[in-house]
Design a protein around this motif. Structure first.
Motif, PDB file in Angstrom:
ATOM      1  N   LEU A   1       0.822  -1.208   0.000  1.00 37.89           N
ATOM      2  CA  LEU A   1       0.000   0.000   0.000  1.00 37.89           C
ATOM      3  C   LEU A   1       0.858   1.262   0.000  1.00 37.89           C
ATOM      4  N   ILE A   2       1.987   1.236   0.711  1.00 37.49           N
ATOM      5  CA  ILE A   2       2.892   2.393   0.717  1.00 37.49           C
ATOM      6  C   ILE A   2       3.522   2.575  -0.660  1.00 37.49           C
ATOM      7  N   CYS A   3       3.857   1.489  -1.327  1.00 34.78           N
ATOM      8  CA  CYS A   3       4.360   1.595  -2.710  1.00 34.78           C
ATOM      9  C   CYS A   3       3.284   2.185  -3.614  1.00 34.78           C
ATOM     10  N   GLN A   4       2.055   1.764  -3.424  1.00 38.74           N
ATOM     11  CA  GLN A   4       0.935   2.307  -4.200  1.00 38.74           C
ATOM     12  C   GLN A   4       0.786   3.798  -3.908  1.00 38.74           C
ATOM     13  N   ALA A   5       0.930   4.179  -2.649  1.00 41.74           N
ATOM     14  CA  ALA A   5       0.847   5.595  -2.270  1.00 41.74           C
ATOM     15  C   ALA A   5       1.984   6.389  -2.894  1.00 41.74           C
ATOM     16  N   TYR A   6       3.172   5.811  -2.913  1.00 41.58           N
ATOM     17  CA  TYR A   6       4.330   6.478  -3.519  1.00 41.58           C
ATOM     18  C   TYR A   6       4.071   6.738  -5.003  1.00 41.58           C
ATOM     19  N   LEU A   7       3.585   5.729  -5.696  1.00 35.99           N
ATOM     20  CA  LEU A   7       3.300   5.890  -7.126  1.00 35.99           C
ATOM     21  C   LEU A   7       2.209   6.934  -7.351  1.00 35.99           C
ATOM     22  N   ALA A   8       1.196   6.950  -6.502  1.00 35.18           N
ATOM     23  CA  ALA A   8       0.133   7.950  -6.630  1.00 35.18           C
ATOM     24  C   ALA A   8       0.683   9.351  -6.386  1.00 35.18           C
ATOM     25  N   SER A   9       1.586   9.486  -5.405  1.00 38.91           N
ATOM     26  CA  SER A   9       2.110  10.822  -5.090  1.00 38.91           C
ATOM     27  C   SER A   9       3.011  11.365  -6.188  1.00 38.91           C
ATOM     28  N   ILE A  10       3.763  10.503  -6.856  1.00 37.35           N
ATOM     29  CA  ILE A  10       4.650  11.014  -7.915  1.00 37.35           C
ATOM     30  C   ILE A  10       3.928  11.180  -9.245  1.00 37.35           C
ATOM     31  N   SER A  11       2.766  10.555  -9.377  1.00 39.28           N
ATOM     32  CA  SER A  11       2.052  10.690 -10.644  1.00 39.28           C
ATOM     33  C   SER A  11       0.971  11.766 -10.592  1.00 39.28           C
ATOM     34  N   SER A  12       0.855  12.453  -9.465  1.00 38.40           N
ATOM     35  CA  SER A  12      -0.147  13.516  -9.338  1.00 38.40           C
ATOM     36  C   SER A  12       0.309  14.722 -10.144  1.00 38.40           C
ATOM     37  N   ALA A  13      -0.247  14.870 -11.328  1.00 37.59           N
ATOM     38  CA  ALA A  13       0.162  15.963 -12.224  1.00 37.59           C
ATOM     39  C   ALA A  13      -0.226  17.326 -11.687  1.00 37.59           C
ATOM     40  N   LYS A  14      -1.193  17.390 -10.773  1.00 38.33           N
ATOM     41  CA  LYS A  14      -1.672  18.671 -10.274  1.00 38.33           C
ATOM     42  C   LYS A  14      -0.985  19.099  -8.993  1.00 38.33           C
ATOM     43  N   SER A  15       0.072  18.397  -8.584  1.00 40.11           N
ATOM     44  CA  SER A  15       0.686  18.719  -7.306  1.00 40.11           C
ATOM     45  C   SER A  15       1.336  20.095  -7.328  1.00 40.11           C
ATOM     46  N   ILE A  16       1.309  20.723  -6.194  1.00 37.79           N
ATOM     47  CA  ILE A  16       1.902  22.045  -6.035  1.00 37.79           C
ATOM     48  C   ILE A  16       3.238  21.867  -5.341  1.00 37.79           C
ATOM     49  N   PRO A  17       4.333  22.324  -5.921  1.00 36.13           N
ATOM     50  CA  PRO A  17       5.614  22.190  -5.236  1.00 36.13           C
ATOM     51  C   PRO A  17       5.596  22.984  -3.933  1.00 36.13           C
ATOM     52  N   SER A  18       6.260  22.454  -2.917  1.00 34.08           N
ATOM     53  CA  SER A  18       6.309  23.139  -1.637  1.00 34.08           C
ATOM     54  C   SER A  18       7.278  24.303  -1.719  1.00 34.08           C
ATOM     55  N   PRO A  19       6.813  25.531  -1.527  1.00 33.43           N
ATOM     56  CA  PRO A  19       7.703  26.674  -1.584  1.00 33.43           C
ATOM     57  C   PRO A  19       8.535  26.766  -0.311  1.00 33.43           C
ATOM     58  N   SER A  20       9.741  27.377  -0.426  1.00 34.36           N
ATOM     59  CA  SER A  20      10.568  27.560   0.760  1.00 34.36           C
ATOM     60  C   SER A  20       9.929  28.592   1.671  1.00 34.36           C
ATOM     61  N   SER A  21       9.267  29.562   1.108  1.00 36.32           N
ATOM     62  CA  SER A  21       8.465  30.502   1.881  1.00 36.32           C
ATOM     63  C   SER A  21       7.190  30.766   1.093  1.00 36.32           C
ATOM     64  N   PRO A  22       6.069  30.908   1.782  1.00 33.73           N
ATOM     65  CA  PRO A  22       4.805  31.085   1.063  1.00 33.73           C
ATOM     66  C   PRO A  22       4.834  32.327   0.173  1.00 33.73           C
ATOM     67  N   PRO A  23       4.396  32.195  -1.081  1.00 31.70           N
ATOM     68  CA  PRO A  23       4.375  33.357  -1.961  1.00 31.70           C
ATOM     69  C   PRO A  23       3.273  34.328  -1.547  1.00 31.70           C
ATOM     70  N   SER A  24       3.485  35.578  -1.823  1.00 30.58           N
ATOM     71  CA  SER A  24       2.452  36.574  -1.526  1.00 30.58           C
ATOM     72  C   SER A  24       1.359  36.456  -2.582  1.00 30.58           C
ATOM     73  N   PRO A  25       0.138  36.924  -2.278  1.00 29.77           N
ATOM     74  CA  PRO A  25      -0.964  36.799  -3.245  1.00 29.77           C
ATOM     75  C   PRO A  25      -0.675  37.455  -4.590  1.00 29.77           C
ATOM     76  N   SER A  26       0.177  38.483  -4.596  1.00 27.62           N
ATOM     77  CA  SER A  26       0.464  39.165  -5.858  1.00 27.62           C
ATOM     78  C   SER A  26       1.681  38.580  -6.573  1.00 27.62           C
ATOM     79  N   SER A  27       2.309  37.559  -5.981  1.00 27.27           N
ATOM     80  CA  SER A  27       3.525  36.981  -6.547  1.00 27.27           C
ATOM     81  C   SER A  27       3.229  36.213  -7.828  1.00 27.27           C
TER      82      SER A  27
END
Length: 124
Positions: free
Chosen positions: A62-88
């Motif tokens: 199940l963890i392998c299945q979760a890993y594959l699901a997490s890397i194949s999520s085309a809509k994922s948002i990369p984690s920013p080092s600091s949150p961008p401002s709304p106007s960024s």
């Protein structure tokens, strides 16, 4: 349990929108808890006198299945080092509240199943 199953499926779209470094844990929880529900069903819906148990070997699958699901999520948002401002210009949230999805596909190098399992199991 049928309602829970429907909610797990419905949640998948939202999981794909989480920051990429959060997705694996959420996908794993989704699959493991769903499996616990299946075990309760297999036990005749008796969760009081019997424990719904998912064996370690099945959890690895199940963890392998979760890993594959997490890397194949085309809509994922990369984690920013600091949150961008709304106007960024790097803010992925559009003014209409939807997430702007990059059009170019990221290059992903996948480990083999053996490498993945070896990285999750600590030697005795």
């Amino acid at each position: 349990l049928s309602m829970a199953s429907a909610l797990y499926t419905e949640a998948e779209e939202g999981i794909a929108l989480l920051p990429s470094d959060c997705q694996l844990g959420v996908w794993a929880a989704r699959y493991v808890y769903s499996e616990i529900g299946e075990r309760i069903k297999d036990n005749g819906y008796d969760s009081v006198s019997q424990r719904a148990f998912v064996p370690f070997s099945r959890k690895l699958v199940l963890i392998c299945q979760a890993y594959l699901a997490s890397i194949s999520s085309a809509k994922s948002i990369p984690s920013p080092s600091s949150p961008p401002s709304p106007s960024s210009p790097t803010n992925p949230i559009r003014s209409d509240g939807f997430v702007a999805v990059p059009s170019e596909e990221p290059v992903i190098s996948l480990p083999s199943a053996e490498e993945l399992i070896a990285s999750m199991v600590t030697p005795l």
